[in-house]
Motif scaffolding. Structure first.
Motif, PDB file in Angstrom:
ATOM      1  N   ARG A 160       0.807  -1.216   0.000  1.00 35.33           N
ATOM      2  CA  ARG A 160       0.000   0.000   0.000  1.00 35.33           C
ATOM      3  C   ARG A 160       0.844   1.272   0.000  1.00 35.33           C
ATOM      4  NH1 ARG A 160       1.208  -1.155   4.979  1.00 35.33           N
ATOM      5  NH2 ARG A 160       1.008   0.347   6.692  1.00 35.33           N
ATOM      6  N   SER A 161       2.139   1.181   0.296  1.00 33.64           N
ATOM      7  CA  SER A 161       3.074   2.318   0.236  1.00 33.64           C
ATOM      8  C   SER A 161       2.659   3.473   1.137  1.00 33.64           C
ATOM      9  CB  SER A 161       3.235   2.807  -1.209  1.00 33.64           C
ATOM     10  OG  SER A 161       3.861   1.835  -2.008  1.00 33.64           O
ATOM     11  N   ASN A 162       2.307   3.154   2.367  1.00 32.35           N
ATOM     12  CA  ASN A 162       2.017   4.179   3.371  1.00 32.35           C
ATOM     13  C   ASN A 162       3.007   4.038   4.517  1.00 32.35           C
ATOM     14  OD1 ASN A 162       1.000   6.042   5.186  1.00 32.35           O
ATOM     15  ND2 ASN A 162      -0.618   4.681   5.917  1.00 32.35           N
ATOM     16  N   PRO A 163       4.092   4.826   4.492  1.00 29.24           N
ATOM     17  CA  PRO A 163       5.079   4.720   5.576  1.00 29.24           C
ATOM     18  C   PRO A 163       4.704   5.494   6.828  1.00 29.24           C
ATOM     19  CG  PRO A 163       5.798   6.347   3.993  1.00 29.24           C
ATOM     20  CD  PRO A 163       4.504   5.787   3.455  1.00 29.24           C
ATOM     21  N   ASP A 164       3.578   6.219   6.769  1.00 27.96           N
ATOM     22  CA  ASP A 164       3.237   7.122   7.866  1.00 27.96           C
ATOM     23  C   ASP A 164       2.471   6.455   8.998  1.00 27.96           C
ATOM     24  OD1 ASP A 164       4.409   9.223   6.433  1.00 27.96           O
ATOM     25  OD2 ASP A 164       2.545   9.625   5.360  1.00 27.96           O
ATOM     26  N   SER A 165       1.776   5.352   8.715  1.00 28.76           N
ATOM     27  CA  SER A 165       1.002   4.673   9.751  1.00 28.76           C
ATOM     28  C   SER A 165       0.735   3.249   9.308  1.00 28.76           C
ATOM     29  CB  SER A 165      -0.325   5.402  10.022  1.00 28.76           C
ATOM     30  OG  SER A 165      -1.233   5.212   8.947  1.00 28.76           O
ATOM     31  N   GLY A 166       0.113   2.481  10.188  1.00 25.40           N
ATOM     32  CA  GLY A 166      -0.296   1.138   9.834  1.00 25.40           C
ATOM     33  C   GLY A 166      -1.623   1.093   9.121  1.00 25.40           C
ATOM     34  N   CYS A 167      -2.206   2.247   8.816  1.00 23.37           N
ATOM     35  CA  CYS A 167      -3.494   2.317   8.122  1.00 23.37           C
ATOM     36  C   CYS A 167      -3.293   2.162   6.620  1.00 23.37           C
ATOM     37  CB  CYS A 167      -4.184   3.633   8.444  1.00 23.37           C
ATOM     38  SG  CYS A 167      -4.464   3.916  10.213  1.00 23.37           S
ATOM     39  N   TRP A 168      -4.397   2.113   5.892  1.00 21.37           N
ATOM     40  CA  TRP A 168      -4.321   1.931   4.443  1.00 21.37           C
ATOM     41  C   TRP A 168      -3.663   3.120   3.766  1.00 21.37           C
ATOM     42  CZ3 TRP A 168      -5.039  -2.488   1.942  1.00 21.37           C
ATOM     43  CH2 TRP A 168      -5.759  -3.507   2.583  1.00 21.37           C
ATOM     44  N   THR A 169      -3.955   4.332   4.218  1.00 18.04           N
ATOM     45  CA  THR A 169      -3.352   5.524   3.631  1.00 18.04           C
ATOM     46  C   THR A 169      -2.910   6.460   4.751  1.00 18.04           C
ATOM     47  OG1 THR A 169      -5.291   6.982   3.503  1.00 18.04           O
ATOM     48  CG2 THR A 169      -5.039   5.327   1.754  1.00 18.04           C
ATOM     49  N   SER A 170      -2.204   7.498   4.353  1.00 21.27           N
ATOM     50  CA  SER A 170      -1.695   8.451   5.345  1.00 21.27           C
ATOM     51  C   SER A 170      -2.763   9.402   5.851  1.00 21.27           C
ATOM     52  CB  SER A 170      -0.534   9.252   4.746  1.00 21.27           C
ATOM     53  OG  SER A 170      -0.960   9.977   3.608  1.00 21.27           O
ATOM     54  N   HIS A 171      -3.995   9.281   5.358  1.00 19.90           N
ATOM     55  CA  HIS A 171      -5.071  10.130   5.852  1.00 19.90           C
ATOM     56  C   HIS A 171      -5.533   9.726   7.249  1.00 19.90           C
ATOM     57  CE1 HIS A 171      -5.457  12.361   2.181  1.00 19.90           C
ATOM     58  NE2 HIS A 171      -5.666  11.267   1.470  1.00 19.90           N
ATOM     59  N   GLN A 172      -5.169   8.516   7.686  1.00 19.47           N
ATOM     60  CA  GLN A 172      -5.513   8.091   9.044  1.00 19.47           C
ATOM     61  C   GLN A 172      -4.253   7.748   9.834  1.00 19.47           C
ATOM     62  OE1 GLN A 172      -7.664   5.650   6.769  1.00 19.47           O
ATOM     63  NE2 GLN A 172      -8.810   7.517   6.402  1.00 19.47           N
ATOM     64  N   ALA A 173      -4.336   7.960  11.136  1.00 18.76           N
ATOM     65  CA  ALA A 173      -3.235   7.642  12.028  1.00 18.76           C
ATOM     66  C   ALA A 173      -3.530   6.344  12.766  1.00 18.76           C
ATOM     67  CB  ALA A 173      -3.017   8.784  13.025  1.00 18.76           C
ATOM     68  N   ASN A 174      -2.495   5.740  13.284  1.00 11.47           N
ATOM     69  CA  ASN A 174      -2.655   4.508  14.061  1.00 11.47           C
ATOM     70  C   ASN A 174      -3.725   4.685  15.131  1.00 11.47           C
ATOM     71  OD1 ASN A 174      -0.635   3.247  12.617  1.00 11.47           O
ATOM     72  ND2 ASN A 174       0.973   3.725  14.101  1.00 11.47           N
ATOM     73  N   GLY A 175      -4.603   3.688  15.209  1.00 13.93           N
ATOM     74  CA  GLY A 175      -5.690   3.736  16.170  1.00 13.93           C
ATOM     75  C   GLY A 175      -6.974   4.323  15.612  1.00 13.93           C
ATOM     76  N   ALA A 176      -6.904   4.887  14.401  1.00 11.89           N
ATOM     77  CA  ALA A 176      -8.096   5.487  13.793  1.00 11.89           C
ATOM     78  C   ALA A 176      -8.191   5.111  12.321  1.00 11.89           C
ATOM     79  CB  ALA A 176      -8.066   6.998  13.957  1.00 11.89           C
ATOM     80  N   CYS A 177      -7.847   3.875  12.004  1.00 15.72           N
ATOM     81  CA  CYS A 177      -7.848   3.424  10.613  1.00 15.72           C
ATOM     82  C   CYS A 177      -9.263   3.166  10.105  1.00 15.72           C
ATOM     83  CB  CYS A 177      -7.059   2.121  10.472  1.00 15.72           C
ATOM     84  SG  CYS A 177      -5.298   2.253  10.838  1.00 15.72           S
ATOM     85  N   ASP A 178      -9.488   3.446   8.828  1.00 16.45           N
ATOM     86  CA  ASP A 178     -10.698   2.964   8.169  1.00 16.45           C
ATOM     87  C   ASP A 178     -10.542   1.475   7.890  1.00 16.45           C
ATOM     88  OD1 ASP A 178     -11.848   5.425   8.213  1.00 16.45           O
ATOM     89  OD2 ASP A 178     -11.772   5.775   6.055  1.00 16.45           O
ATOM     90  N   GLN A 179     -11.640   0.743   8.007  1.00 15.87           N
ATOM     91  CA  GLN A 179     -11.620  -0.704   7.802  1.00 15.87           C
ATOM     92  C   GLN A 179     -12.213  -1.046   6.438  1.00 15.87           C
ATOM     93  OE1 GLN A 179     -14.250  -3.173  10.325  1.00 15.87           O
ATOM     94  NE2 GLN A 179     -12.505  -4.523  10.650  1.00 15.87           N
ATOM     95  N   LEU A 180     -11.464  -1.810   5.666  1.00 18.85           N
ATOM     96  CA  LEU A 180     -11.972  -2.317   4.392  1.00 18.85           C
ATOM     97  C   LEU A 180     -12.890  -3.498   4.685  1.00 18.85           C
ATOM     98  CD1 LEU A 180     -12.120  -2.786   1.343  1.00 18.85           C
ATOM     99  CD2 LEU A 180      -9.873  -3.871   1.462  1.00 18.85           C
ATOM    100  N   THR A 181     -14.149  -3.388   4.253  1.00 17.83           N
ATOM    101  CA  THR A 181     -15.132  -4.440   4.482  1.00 17.83           C
ATOM    102  C   THR A 181     -15.515  -5.084   3.162  1.00 17.83           C
ATOM    103  OG1 THR A 181     -16.041  -3.395   6.463  1.00 17.83           O
ATOM    104  CG2 THR A 181     -17.449  -4.966   5.314  1.00 17.83           C
ATOM    105  N   VAL A 182     -15.453  -6.397   3.118  1.00 19.13           N
ATOM    106  CA  VAL A 182     -15.883  -7.173   1.961  1.00 19.13           C
ATOM    107  C   VAL A 182     -17.079  -8.018   2.374  1.00 19.13           C
ATOM    108  CG1 VAL A 182     -15.249  -8.925   0.254  1.00 19.13           C
ATOM    109  CG2 VAL A 182     -13.552  -7.241   1.006  1.00 19.13           C
TER     110      VAL A 182
END
Length: 365
Positions: A160-182
């Motif tokens: 995903r190439s987001n070095p800023d947090s463990g989230c999908w993109t850099s728009h969210q910080a650790n602890g406040a990630c959006d969840q991909l739901t299938v």
């Protein structure tokens, strides 16, 4: 390898006595699936379920209710798990529960109204005084597609190439990630799309999990929406749409990006359908059966793949485009190439090899 954002650590056990010792259940989680990427024969394959949530449940005293004792993730080295509880004596009952989710980063659920992933439990063990190895634990056949999707999404997360947090993109910080739901319903016929503007879930049905390209393509739409910070172009003339035919600039951009996401993540140059048939993205100025220009999703997708290629002008990866897309939301490929690429830091080329690539795919600016 980028680590997953953990929603929590194994649950703390009650204060143990001096005689307490760990009792563990270990093994590896695996699932069987039909492999569409291998062709129309779709051979059965056994794969590990990596980064999948597990829970250890059991009774800590005779007659007590079964409770959650520990939780964690299966390993990336083959779906391994080692679930432990500090016990002061034999445990009357112990079992594992596995869920089609990875922390709170992604999940696979049975329908749009559910908030609970697919799950199953192992057989209960009684009077457990020492650690046990369960060997390979297989996902039950009727629901194995859920873990096929869960495991496939690791591939997108790891790239995903987001070095800023463990989230999908850099728009969210650790602890406040959006969840991909299938949502996957094995008995449904409605599926194969991203439910934009409603649930924003990826909707799959039947044997669609057999195609990793399809799973990643639909997740690619969700990723683009995430990169654009919950904005998406107003897409026109996109139903139906075809890899080699003209639609609109917005359709070709969003569908071409999703095609390129799947092919890039899987390291190939095609789209694979759930029945095992595939369509190559290879095209040139005189390829029979192909329309021309940036209203053709296959022209856009192949251009992106060539820009990101190991020998391409973007440094051998898509990471600079991913970063660019987090602060420049392109409406179509023209805007991405001519207006937004020069704003990257450092700028992404629009001349020389980059221009030759898109020209070879009949995109003439």
């Amino acid at each position: 390898m980028l680590g997953l954002l953990l929603s929590g650590t194994p649950l703390a056990a009650p204060r143990a006595s001096a005689a307490a010792s760990p009792v563990c259940l270990s093994g590896a989680l695996a699932f069987d699936h039909r492999d569409a990427e291998a062709g129309t024969a779709k051979p059965w394959v056994t794969s590990p379920a990596r980064n999948a949530n597990w829970e250890l449940w059991g009774q800590t005293s005779p007659g007590s209710a079964s409770r959650l004792l520990a939780s964690g993730l299966t390993g990336v080295d083959g779906g391994t798990f080692n679930a432990c509880y500090q016990a002061s004596g034999p445990l009357p009952e112990l079992h594992m529960k596995f869920l089609s989710a990875s922390t709170q980063t992604w999940r696979v659920i049975p329908d749009r109204r559910s908030a609970t992933p697919y799950s199953f439990t192992t057989a209960s063990l009684t009077d457990v005084a020492t650690s046990r190895n369960l060997g390979t634990v297989k996902v039950p056949s009727p629901i194995q597609g859920a873990w096929n999707v869960e495991d496939t999404l690791n591939l997108l997360y790891w790239k995903r190439s987001n070095p800023d947090s463990g989230c999908w993109t850099s728009h969210q910080a650790n602890g406040a990630c959006d969840q991909l739901t299938v949502v996957w319903d094995p008995g449904a016929s409605d599926g194969g799309y991203w439910d934009y503007g409603n649930t924003n879930y990826v909707i799959l049905a039947g044997d669609m999990p057999d195609s990793h390209h399809l799973v990643l393509h639909e997740a690619g739409h969700w990723l683009q929406w995430q990169l654009y910070n919950h904005w998406f172009p107003r897409v026109t003339n996109c139903n139906p749409h075809y890899i080699n035919r003209s639609s609109s600039t917005t359709c070709a951009w969003t569908e071409g990006f999703a095609d390129a996401v799947a092919a890039y993540v899987l390291g190939d140059y095609r789209f694979v359908y759930p029945d095992g048939t595939s369509y190559s993205f290879a095209n040139g100025r005189s390829t029979p059966g192909w329309d021309a220009g940036d209203t053709v999703q296959g022209r856009v997708g192949s251009s992106l793949l060539d820009l990101w290629a190991a020998n391409g002008p973007d440094g051998g990866a898509w990471s600079r485009t991913i970063r660019l897309m987090t602060y420049n939301a392109s409406t179509d490929f023209r805007e991405y190439f001519l207006t937004d690429r020069p704003t990257a830091s450092p700028p992404l080329s629009t001349t020389g090899t980059a221009r030759s690539i898109i020209t070879s795919h009949t995109i003439d600016y």
